[in-house]
Design a protein around this motif. Structure first.
Motif, PDB file in Angstrom:
ATOM      1  N   ARG A 191       0.899  -1.505  -0.079  1.00  0.00           N
ATOM      2  CA  ARG A 191       0.094   0.041  -0.172  1.00  0.00           C
ATOM      3  C   ARG A 191       0.872   1.405  -0.058  1.00  0.00           C
ATOM      4  NH1 ARG A 191      -3.607  -0.739   5.140  1.00  0.00           N
ATOM      5  NH2 ARG A 191      -1.892  -1.720   5.946  1.00  0.00           N
ATOM      6  N   VAL A 192       2.279   1.214   0.403  1.00  0.00           N
ATOM      7  CA  VAL A 192       2.897   2.418   0.502  1.00  0.00           C
ATOM      8  C   VAL A 192       3.079   3.012  -0.667  1.00  0.00           C
ATOM      9  CG1 VAL A 192       5.294   3.174   0.976  1.00  0.00           C
ATOM     10  CG2 VAL A 192       4.428   1.546   2.546  1.00  0.00           C
ATOM     11  N   HIS A 193       3.390   2.375  -2.014  1.00  0.00           N
ATOM     12  CA  HIS A 193       3.291   3.165  -3.111  1.00  0.00           C
ATOM     13  C   HIS A 193       2.215   3.971  -3.563  1.00  0.00           C
ATOM     14  CE1 HIS A 193       1.195  -0.313  -4.343  1.00  0.00           C
ATOM     15  NE2 HIS A 193       0.913   0.122  -5.722  1.00  0.00           N
ATOM     16  N   THR A 194       1.092   3.257  -3.206  1.00  0.00           N
ATOM     17  CA  THR A 194      -0.275   3.917  -3.400  1.00  0.00           C
ATOM     18  C   THR A 194      -0.202   5.390  -2.866  1.00  0.00           C
ATOM     19  OG1 THR A 194      -1.463   2.065  -4.005  1.00  0.00           O
ATOM     20  CG2 THR A 194      -2.732   4.070  -3.329  1.00  0.00           C
ATOM     21  N   VAL A 195      -0.046   5.567  -1.655  1.00  0.00           N
ATOM     22  CA  VAL A 195       0.018   6.625  -0.704  1.00  0.00           C
ATOM     23  C   VAL A 195       1.196   7.667  -1.327  1.00  0.00           C
ATOM     24  CG1 VAL A 195       0.504   7.642   1.768  1.00  0.00           C
ATOM     25  CG2 VAL A 195      -0.631   5.420   1.325  1.00  0.00           C
ATOM     26  N   VAL A 196       2.428   7.022  -1.693  1.00  0.00           N
ATOM     27  CA  VAL A 196       3.472   8.008  -2.167  1.00  0.00           C
ATOM     28  C   VAL A 196       3.003   8.748  -3.488  1.00  0.00           C
ATOM     29  CG1 VAL A 196       5.956   7.974  -3.199  1.00  0.00           C
ATOM     30  CG2 VAL A 196       5.218   6.605  -1.120  1.00  0.00           C
ATOM     31  N   PHE A 197       2.554   7.960  -4.322  1.00  0.00           N
ATOM     32  CA  PHE A 197       1.921   8.501  -5.561  1.00  0.00           C
ATOM     33  C   PHE A 197       0.816   9.514  -5.205  1.00  0.00           C
ATOM     34  CE2 PHE A 197       4.673   5.299  -7.553  1.00  0.00           C
ATOM     35  CZ  PHE A 197       4.909   5.944  -8.915  1.00  0.00           C
ATOM     36  N   PHE A 198       0.087   8.951  -4.397  1.00  0.00           N
ATOM     37  CA  PHE A 198      -1.201  10.154  -3.912  1.00  0.00           C
ATOM     38  C   PHE A 198      -0.548  11.441  -3.490  1.00  0.00           C
ATOM     39  CE2 PHE A 198      -4.210  11.805  -1.084  1.00  0.00           C
ATOM     40  CZ  PHE A 198      -5.209  11.425  -1.679  1.00  0.00           C
ATOM     41  N   ILE A 199       0.469  11.280  -2.782  1.00  0.00           N
ATOM     42  CA  ILE A 199       1.201  12.500  -2.323  1.00  0.00           C
ATOM     43  C   ILE A 199       1.671  13.380  -3.508  1.00  0.00           C
ATOM     44  CG2 ILE A 199       3.148  13.570  -1.165  1.00  0.00           C
ATOM     45  CD1 ILE A 199       2.668  11.526   0.963  1.00  0.00           C
ATOM     46  N   PHE A 200       2.320  12.552  -4.685  1.00  0.00           N
ATOM     47  CA  PHE A 200       2.775  13.188  -5.845  1.00  0.00           C
ATOM     48  C   PHE A 200       1.813  13.836  -6.533  1.00  0.00           C
ATOM     49  CE2 PHE A 200       6.501   9.577  -6.242  1.00  0.00           C
ATOM     50  CZ  PHE A 200       7.201  10.105  -5.312  1.00  0.00           C
ATOM     51  N   LEU A 201       0.647  13.379  -6.667  1.00  0.00           N
ATOM     52  CA  LEU A 201      -0.393  13.788  -7.664  1.00  0.00           C
ATOM     53  C   LEU A 201      -1.219  14.710  -7.034  1.00  0.00           C
ATOM     54  CD1 LEU A 201      -0.394  10.436  -9.601  1.00  0.00           C
ATOM     55  CD2 LEU A 201       0.331  12.590 -10.803  1.00  0.00           C
TER      56      LEU A 201
END
Length: 517
Positions: A191-201
């Motif tokens: 799930r970490v990658h989803t939160v990271v890309f959420f912060i990016f976008l």
């Protein structure tokens, strides 16, 4: 309005009571100071001297409190997270005092008072009231229903958040969608990658198109940049960033999704907490719906308030210790507070509780940014002094010998500092370096590429670290509360270097390459 605020203060909600008392107390202090200044002006004559800070008289030692608060934000959450959680407000007050007390002793309390009122009235109070309104209203919207975190669903949520961020703010869009996407992925192992890309976008790049989108653009709007300037100028750079990130995320998430399926991840056993998530096989699924949808109307009201303050120019202002407080800005801020209050009163408490709503993220931002906006005063003054100031090297790095701007340096200088020094005050620094409010018309026309470089650097590279933009803090905090083991400060930077820096190079080559080769 005052009666409504006092009614909420008396409510049995200690955190909201503390937040509102802080705003009311700060406003009362400013009004009292302003009244005192009026009487002083009348006693001293109509032409009493306006305090003025000469940046050329300042040395780099005055920047120590500014660097101190920013290093505190970067280091203390890592080395002493519990202590920081309980004392960040005191740390912010310490660094603000570390600047103001010596400054008042050296330059006089009149100049110190003028600078505090000036930054509070024109920058900090409008900035934090807008964040408060977006945070409160978006926190009243709750997405209900069964939502399963497949790659297609997750990418669709990220794309929706990227679009919404420009119109309800990165804070509003992030607070609206972070909990639903976390619930939808509760059953997922990765799930970490989803939160990271959420912060990016959603928390950064998506907020490129209006002053509502990201704090730096709102500060630019307050300085005179047209409301629709970002939409017409930043649309293509945003696409260059957002589209590849969405494609990369979909491919990456699909790969992890297939691996989880092959390894027998509990894809059909995830919790359906609060009616949102993947249920067991054959379980009846609740259709998607919005609870508190009237808050969407209030979000439109927030946008209307900001637009009104830019278009309505009655020519009426009130002088608070030589600082012009314009009527349209006062009306805008009062309306935004009213909207926040209506959202709080009209949204059922159990709905906010089910949504995981808490006042802590906005309190953290309000306290920390108060210190940042105060301690950045000498840095901006030194930059305004140009070649005569202690930061002349910064000016020279973004300016040719003939005085013309070096746009790719503006992009990277604004961006790199935004990564570590928070993007809102960094935007102000380089906005003033490029000419600032006195030359805003020139920045929007003849030097529009320079303003674009500053805006893109601040908005895009605010995603490089947790401290680059206010919503980054909030998203990380909420994700960790949901049990997502978010990367450390430098661990997150590894993600951003791998996925964002190559796109920054592409943006440079497409939009700011003049003079690079």
């Amino acid at each position: 309005m005052l009666a409504s605020m006092l009614a909420l203060v008396n409510a049995k909600r200690p955190v909201s009571r503390s937040l509102l008392l802080s705003f009311i107390g700060l406003s009362a202090i400013l009004v009292l100071w302003g009244a005192k200044s009026v009487f002083a002006a009348e006693a001293g004559g109509a032409h009493s001297a306006v305090p003025h800070l000469e940046g050329a008289e300042l040395t780099l030692i005055w920047d120590i409190p500014f660097m101190g608060i920013l290093l505190s934000i970067a280091i203390f959450p890592l080395v002493a997270p519990i202590w920081w959680h309980n004392n960040f407000g005191k740390v912010s007050a310490f660094w603000a005092s570390a600047f103001l007390v010596p400054f008042a002793v050296v330059f006089g309390w009149e100049l110190a008072l003028f600078e505090v009122i000036h930054v509070a009235i024109l920058e900090y109070i409008p900035f934090i009231i807008l964040l408060l309104a977006l945070f409160t209203v978006a926190g009243g919207v709750r997405l209900k229903g069964s939502l399963r975190g497949t790659p297609a669903v997750n990418t669709a949520i990220l794309a929706l958040g990227t679009v919404l961020a420009s119109f309800m703010g990165t804070t509003g869009a992030a607070m609206l969608l972070i909990r639903p996407i976390l619930r939808a992925n509760d059953w997922r192992k990765h799930r970490v990658h989803t939160v990271v890309f959420f912060i990016f976008l959603v928390a950064n790049i998506g907020g490129s198109l209006t002053p509502l989108g990201d704090p730096p653009l709102f500060l630019g709007f307050l300085k005179g940049v047209d409301f629709f300037w970002p939409m017409t100028n930043m649309f293509l750079p945003m696409l260059v960033m957002a589209v590849p990130l969405l494609l990369v995320y979909f491919v990456f998430d699909s790969y992890l999704f297939r691996n989880e399926a092959r390894r027998g991840a509990p894809a059909e056993q995830g919790p359906a907490e609060n009616g949102a998530g993947a249920g067991a096989e054959g379980e009846a699924k609740e259709p998607l719906s919005l609870e508190g949808s009237f808050n969407i109307v209030l979000l439109l009201g927030v946008m209307g308030c900001v637009l009104m303050s830019g278009l309505w120019q009655p020519g009426i202002s009130f002088d608070l210790y030589h600082t012009e407080w314009e009527l349209q800005n006062i009306v805008r801020d009062l309306l935004l507070l009213t909207i926040a209050y209506l959202s709080w009163r009209m949204t059922p408490g159990q709905s906010r509780e089910a949504n995981g709503f808490s006042w802590f993220p906005i309190l953290e931002v309000a306290k920390l940014f108060a210190g940042i906006f105060v301690t950045i005063i000498p840095a901006i003054a030194m930059l305004r002094a140009g070649d005569n100031g202690a930061l002349a090297d910064v000016i020279r790095s973004v300016t040719k010998e003939d005085g013309l701007p070096i746009n790719y340096m503006y992009f990277w200088s604004t961006g790199v500092l935004s990564s570590f020094l928070d993007n809102a005050p960094t935007y102000l620094v380089f906005f003033n370096t490029a000419g600032g409010a006195p030359n805003v018309d020139k920045l929007m026309t003849e030097w529009s590429t320079t303003l674009l470089a500053i805006s893109c650097g601040a908005v895009f590279m605010g995603a490089m670290t947790y401290i680059g933009n206010a919503p980054n803090f909030m998203v990380r905090s909420i994700a960790e509360q949901r049990g997502v083991a978010m990367p450390s400060f430098f661990g997150y930077m590894l993600w951003s270097v791998v996925f964002l820096v190559p796109l920054f190079v592409v943006v440079t080559l497409i939009f700011f390459a003049e003079g690079l080769f």
